[in-house]
Write an enzyme that holds these catalytic residues in place. Sequence first.
Site, PDB file in Angstrom:
ATOM      1  N   HIS A   1       5.364   6.473  11.493  1.00 42.24           N
ATOM      2  CA  HIS A   1       4.879   6.366  10.117  1.00 42.24           C
ATOM      3  C   HIS A   1       4.071   7.652   9.873  1.00 42.24           C
ATOM      4  O   HIS A   1       2.847   7.644   9.857  1.00 42.24           O
ATOM      5  CB  HIS A   1       3.995   5.121   9.973  1.00 42.24           C
ATOM      6  CG  HIS A   1       3.730   4.718   8.551  1.00 42.24           C
ATOM      7  ND1 HIS A   1       3.934   5.561   7.485  1.00 42.24           N
ATOM      8  CD2 HIS A   1       3.247   3.555   8.029  1.00 42.24           C
ATOM      9  CE1 HIS A   1       3.606   4.930   6.371  1.00 42.24           C
ATOM     10  NE2 HIS A   1       3.182   3.718   6.662  1.00 42.24           N
TER      11      HIS A   1
ATOM     12  N   ARG B   1      11.621   3.508   3.683  1.00 39.69           N
ATOM     13  CA  ARG B   1      10.960   2.607   4.625  1.00 39.69           C
ATOM     14  C   ARG B   1      12.006   1.600   5.090  1.00 39.69           C
ATOM     15  O   ARG B   1      12.709   1.009   4.264  1.00 39.69           O
ATOM     16  CB  ARG B   1       9.791   1.889   3.950  1.00 39.69           C
ATOM     17  CG  ARG B   1       8.930   1.020   4.887  1.00 39.69           C
ATOM     18  CD  ARG B   1       7.838   0.354   4.061  1.00 39.69           C
ATOM     19  NE  ARG B   1       6.908  -0.447   4.824  1.00 39.69           N
ATOM     20  CZ  ARG B   1       5.740  -0.019   5.271  1.00 39.69           C
ATOM     21  NH1 ARG B   1       5.370   1.233   5.036  1.00 39.69           N
ATOM     22  NH2 ARG B   1       4.935  -0.816   5.935  1.00 39.69           N
TER      23      ARG B   1
ATOM     24  N   ARG C   1       0.814  -1.216   0.000  1.00 37.88           N
ATOM     25  CA  ARG C   1       0.000   0.000   0.000  1.00 37.88           C
ATOM     26  C   ARG C   1       0.850   1.268   0.000  1.00 37.88           C
ATOM     27  O   ARG C   1       0.638   2.176  -0.801  1.00 37.88           O
ATOM     28  CB  ARG C   1      -0.921   0.009   1.219  1.00 37.88           C
ATOM     29  CG  ARG C   1      -2.034  -0.996   1.156  1.00 37.88           C
ATOM     30  CD  ARG C   1      -2.657  -1.196   2.537  1.00 37.88           C
ATOM     31  NE  ARG C   1      -3.693  -2.199   2.505  1.00 37.88           N
ATOM     32  CZ  ARG C   1      -3.471  -3.510   2.475  1.00 37.88           C
ATOM     33  NH1 ARG C   1      -2.228  -3.944   2.466  1.00 37.88           N
ATOM     34  NH2 ARG C   1      -4.460  -4.366   2.443  1.00 37.88           N
ATOM     35  N   THR C   2       1.811   1.344   0.906  1.00 40.39           N
ATOM     36  CA  THR C   2       2.584   2.575   1.047  1.00 40.39           C
ATOM     37  C   THR C   2       3.437   2.832  -0.180  1.00 40.39           C
ATOM     38  O   THR C   2       3.507   3.964  -0.680  1.00 40.39           O
ATOM     39  CB  THR C   2       3.465   2.512   2.306  1.00 40.39           C
ATOM     40  OG1 THR C   2       2.633   2.241   3.443  1.00 40.39           O
ATOM     41  CG2 THR C   2       4.190   3.825   2.533  1.00 40.39           C
TER      42      THR C   2
ATOM     43  N   LYS D   1      23.996  -7.664  -0.396  1.00 38.63           N
ATOM     44  CA  LYS D   1      25.380  -8.096  -0.633  1.00 38.63           C
ATOM     45  C   LYS D   1      26.323  -7.616   0.470  1.00 38.63           C
ATOM     46  O   LYS D   1      27.525  -7.781   0.364  1.00 38.63           O
ATOM     47  CB  LYS D   1      25.855  -7.563  -1.985  1.00 38.63           C
ATOM     48  CG  LYS D   1      24.995  -8.006  -3.156  1.00 38.63           C
ATOM     49  CD  LYS D   1      25.445  -7.340  -4.454  1.00 38.63           C
ATOM     50  CE  LYS D   1      24.534  -7.701  -5.611  1.00 38.63           C
ATOM     51  NZ  LYS D   1      24.894  -7.002  -6.868  1.00 38.63           N
TER      52      LYS D   1
END
Length: 363
Positions: free
Chosen positions: A185, A157, A107-108, A135
């Site tokens: 958030h 995020r 969604r975000t 890596k």
Amino acid sequence: MPVHSTDKWIVTQSRLMRRVHRFKSLASMTSQTPPAPTAQAAGRYPAGSAAFPHGGLLGIAGLAPHEILFLLDEAEQWVDLNRQPKKRVESLRGLTIINAFFENSTRTLLSFEIAGKRLGADVVNMQAATSSVKKGETLIDTAMTLNAMRADAIVIRHASSGAVRLIAGKVDCPVLNAGDGQHEHPTQGLLDALTIRHAKGTFVGLTVTICGDILHSRVARSNMLALTALGANVRVCAPPALMPADIERMRVTPFHDFDTALKGADVVMMLRLQNERMQGQFIPSPREYRHLYGLSLDRLAKAAPDALVMHPGPMNRGIEIDSNVADLVGRSAITTQVEMGVAIRMACLEVLTRKARAVEGWA
């Protein structure tokens, strides 16, 4: 909850906002051209960049009430635009936005991508599964790499609290926090506030009950910060093991009994169990959790007759919320939250890039 000194100011602002929103709604019916920003022009905020003097959006903490309201008002024009057949403008034409998601999201990520593209920007998505982080590259090296690409804004995020702030200190462009660990958030808190304002018209005097995994939820934290700053009375409800210590410092009222927390609530916001962030056993079983903390029609009846039902998603139907509540016509605002999310993220991207675009008063 005691009355705060900003309440009278917020009441006045809320009345003005309702009048402006009604005017803008009527205007959008007769024109397919997106309205120009009116929040600052109306004189309700300091001139130019003083209205929102921050170089990025790392959290709700540290924002003044009028700065939160400024972003909500700026989002209104994009709500109107997104409801028109033509949804694209060229405000950010020529700018590049990188969505750097080190944690899974649907969604975000999609919301930020749509927001950037509707503003005319070039949007690049970077998923951690395909990045050099896998890596062994350090977060700081990744930040320096992104900065060298001369992005105009970076949306981040990350699963670790504080990671977004660390990256923000290593890059030269605005950084937007799309969720960092159990910290915050902020755009979710803003879109939830915008959803509530569209349904209720104001925040002052509203009783908002937030129920679920309060301990691990960054959504809960951002909502508590935003809604209390705007004058709402916030209750939080969770099992003892999922309630943070010293939660009262957030200016909220804690409950362990969901039925009591629901009495007279104007808004009921449900949260899922954050199983991916739990270390150990916090609840006896999902079945018992549903029995004690699940939102059913019978439980919803304890709230105000017109109580709004919200959930940031993803939902676990049949655990924290029943399907007949999540889909309740006229009461559930869950899809409206998604709609408001695009508008809020458009507002944040547009405001935070004004300096780079040499917008008058912001350069």
